[in-house]
Design an enzyme around this catalytic site. Structure first.
Site, PDB file in Angstrom:
ATOM      1  CG  HIS A   1      -2.153   0.889   1.326  1.00  0.00           C
ATOM      2  ND1 HIS A   1      -1.615   2.227   1.790  1.00  0.00           N
ATOM      3  CD2 HIS A   1      -3.213   0.810   1.302  1.00  0.00           C
ATOM      4  CE1 HIS A   1      -2.831   2.856   1.845  1.00  0.00           C
ATOM      5  NE2 HIS A   1      -3.820   2.180   1.514  1.00  0.00           N
TER       6      HIS A   1
ATOM      7  CG  ASP B   1       0.734  -2.188   6.252  1.00  0.00           C
ATOM      8  OD1 ASP B   1      -0.264  -2.686   6.882  1.00  0.00           O
ATOM      9  OD2 ASP B   1       0.701  -1.671   5.271  1.00  0.00           O
TER      10      ASP B   1
ATOM     11  CD  GLN C   1      -6.751  -4.549   4.283  1.00  0.00           C
ATOM     12  OE1 GLN C   1      -7.703  -5.196   4.464  1.00  0.00           O
ATOM     13  NE2 GLN C   1      -6.889  -3.384   3.928  1.00  0.00           N
TER      14      GLN C   1
ATOM     15  CE  LYS D   1      -7.263  -0.101   6.359  1.00  0.00           C
ATOM     16  NZ  LYS D   1      -7.853   0.186   5.279  1.00  0.00           N
TER      17      LYS D   1
ATOM     18  CB  CYS E   1      -3.511   3.345  -1.590  1.00  0.00           C
ATOM     19  SG  CYS E   1      -4.593   4.534  -1.216  1.00  0.00           S
TER      20      CYS E   1
HETATM   21  N1  PLP Z   1      -1.578  -0.631   4.568  1.00  0.00           N
HETATM   22  C1  PLP Z   1      -2.657  -1.420   4.095  1.00  0.00           C
HETATM   23  C2  PLP Z   1      -2.116  -2.862   3.741  1.00  0.00           C
HETATM   24  C3  PLP Z   1      -3.885  -0.904   3.976  1.00  0.00           C
HETATM   25  O1  PLP Z   1      -4.828  -1.667   3.344  1.00  0.00           O
HETATM   26  C4  PLP Z   1      -4.069   0.272   4.468  1.00  0.00           C
HETATM   27  C5  PLP Z   1      -5.605   0.798   4.158  1.00  0.00           C
HETATM   28  O2  PLP Z   1      -6.208   0.524   3.365  1.00  0.00           O
HETATM   29  C6  PLP Z   1      -3.027   1.056   5.091  1.00  0.00           C
HETATM   30  C7  PLP Z   1      -1.917   0.459   4.962  1.00  0.00           C
HETATM   31  C8  PLP Z   1      -3.576   2.231   5.559  1.00  0.00           C
HETATM   32  O3  PLP Z   1      -4.340   2.458   6.682  1.00  0.00           O
HETATM   33  P1  PLP Z   1      -4.960   3.500   7.132  1.00  0.00           P
HETATM   34  O4  PLP Z   1      -5.448   4.619   6.218  1.00  0.00           O
HETATM   35  O5  PLP Z   1      -5.936   3.078   8.102  1.00  0.00           O
HETATM   36  O6  PLP Z   1      -3.767   4.274   7.955  1.00  0.00           O
END
Ligand code: PLP
Length: 416
Positions: free
Chosen positions: A133, A210, A213, A236, A374
């Site tokens: 992401h 990370d 998900q 999430k 993203c």
């Molecule tokens: N990393 C992953 C794999 C994600 O799916 C997301 C959000 O969709 C993020 C990071 C960023 O999360 P946040 O916008 O809640 O900070």
């Protein structure tokens, strides 16, 4: 406050009972019953989380760590209860290894900024993957700009899995960190994180996972997986927006400099020199989203009560069913066919742009995501600007998949 009474973990998930805990699932969207399939973007909230937020403001609101009065003390106790719950939920060794953030993005920025300031030197390398992401790419690019370090990127295979051999080859004496996603938000690929961590640790390289998900769907045991950092977002995983967690081992969190300066993160301040508070306060400057943190506990409690294994089994069944159904639609191509996948179904259709698919589905009350998720480098890897993505969670049903599939047939009849 309502407490769902659910069956023991061995039995399959009782979806109707779960659905009854989520008020929003009863609304209409565009005059049709809502079919919410955008869970990878954000999850819906059970009544217990919603009520915890309003109870906080109705009867518990005070600033934490600052007052001797009743409400300040109560708010502080509730805030720290969430930390203790998160420690158990992710099996951290110490509660002070759990840092509250605004979300995954802030957690990664915190670590990236600390590495840029105190670890990285020109010529050092950080290993990421094509699955990342933007939140796990851009903070590292900023860190590289500040420090002279470089990014190295693990490629993915045609099925959307990490090229493990390439990963091993990228690790070397210059690698200072591996920062990699546990589960891909765009494709659903589940990475073999324990193996990735082991390979990095063999060379003394720390690993940030990370978990944005992963945390909503997989039992995360940070000690078992052995990662040095783990980040996720409450929103999430059935909790409020604006709250997240950074887990870091005590050794690493002690080593990194503070991310932001301000109230609560200091020990002593003079104009000549300031000394830092101990963990976790060192990384929690200023007044946080106290209500959000307090309500987040109820989200983790809810996931615990239902059981993450049972949730994962349910999602697996729903996504397998959905994948079989959509593959019957002529001209539809599923992107991301990894052997280990979470409840994400990304696809393109030869007759319609993903945004057109999203718009037609929206007119039927179905919420999916259309775009690059993203993850532009990943889209580029698959030669598409964007995909349509349905992402499932514990409250989704086969009936909802049927509604999705018949709407996709409608897309085809309109555009083909
Ligand atoms: N990393 C992953 C794999 C994600 O799916 C997301 C959000 O969709 C993020 C990071 C960023 O999360 P946040 O916008 O809640 O900070």
């Amino acid at each position: 406050m309502t407490t769902p009474t659910l069956a023991p973990p061995q039995t399959p998930l009782d979806v109707e009972r779960v659905r009854a805990d989520f008020p929003i699932l009863g609304i209409s969207a565009r005059g049709k019953p809502l079919v919410y399939l955008d869970n990878a973007a954000t999850s819906q909230k059970p009544r217990s989380v919603i009520e915890a937020t309003s109870t906080y403001y109705e009867a518990q609101n005070g600033n934490i760590h600052r007052g001797v009065h009743y409400l300040s003390e109560l708010a502080t106790i509730l805030y720290d209860e969430t930390r203790a719950t998160a420690q158990r939920f992710f099996n951290a060794r110490h509660a002070h290894e759990i840092i509250f953030t605004r979300g995954t993005t802030e957690g990664i920025n915190l670590v990236a900024s600390g590495f840029a300031q105190s670890v990285l030197k020109p010529g050092d390398e950080i290993v990421l993957s094509t699955l990342e992401h933007h939140s796990n790419i851009v903070p590292w690019q900023l860190a590289c700009e500040r420090s002279g370090a470089q990014l190295r990127v693990v490629p993915v295979t045609e099925s959307g899995e990490l090229d493990i051999e390439a990963y091993h080859q990228l690790l070397n004496d210059r690698t200072r960190l591996v920062a990699i996603t546990w589960v891909s938000n765009a494709l659903g690929t589940i990475n073999p994180v324990r193996d990735l961590v082991n390979a990095a640790h063999t060379r003394g390289i720390p690993v940030l996972l990370d978990g944005a998900q992963a945390a909503p769907h997989i039992t995360v045991d940070v000690q078992e997986v052995g990662c040095d950092f783990f980040v996720c977002s409450s929103h999430k995983m059935l909790g409020p927006t604006g709250v997240g967690i950074l887990y870091g081992t005590e050794a690493w969190l002690d080593r990194l400099p503070p991310y932001q300066g301000g109230g609560d993160m200091i020990d002593t301040v003079t104009f000549e020199k300031t000394t830092w508070a101990r963990l976790p306060s060192k990384f929690e400057a200023g007044t946080p989203d106290i209500a959000g943190v307090v309500a987040f506990k109820h989200a983790m409690d809810y996931l615990d009560r239902v059981g993450l294994e049972r949730i994962a089994a349910h999602e697996h069944e729903v996504v397998e069913y959905a994948t079989r159904q959509v593959q019957e639609i002529p001209g539809l191509r599923v992107i991301g066919t990894a052997a280990q996948k979470a409840g994400v179904l990304s696809f393109v259709m030869d007759c319609a742009h993903p945004h057109d698919i999203g718009t037609i589905l929206d007119s039927e009350g179905i919420a999916i995501r259309a775009g690059h998720h993203c993850a532009q480098p990943l889209m580029r890897r698959f030669g598409v600007p964007s995909t349509a993505r349905a992402s499932f969670y514990l409250y989704n049903t086969r009936d909802e998949v049927d509604v999705l599939v018949s709407a996709l047939h409608k897309v085809r009849s309109l555009f083909a």
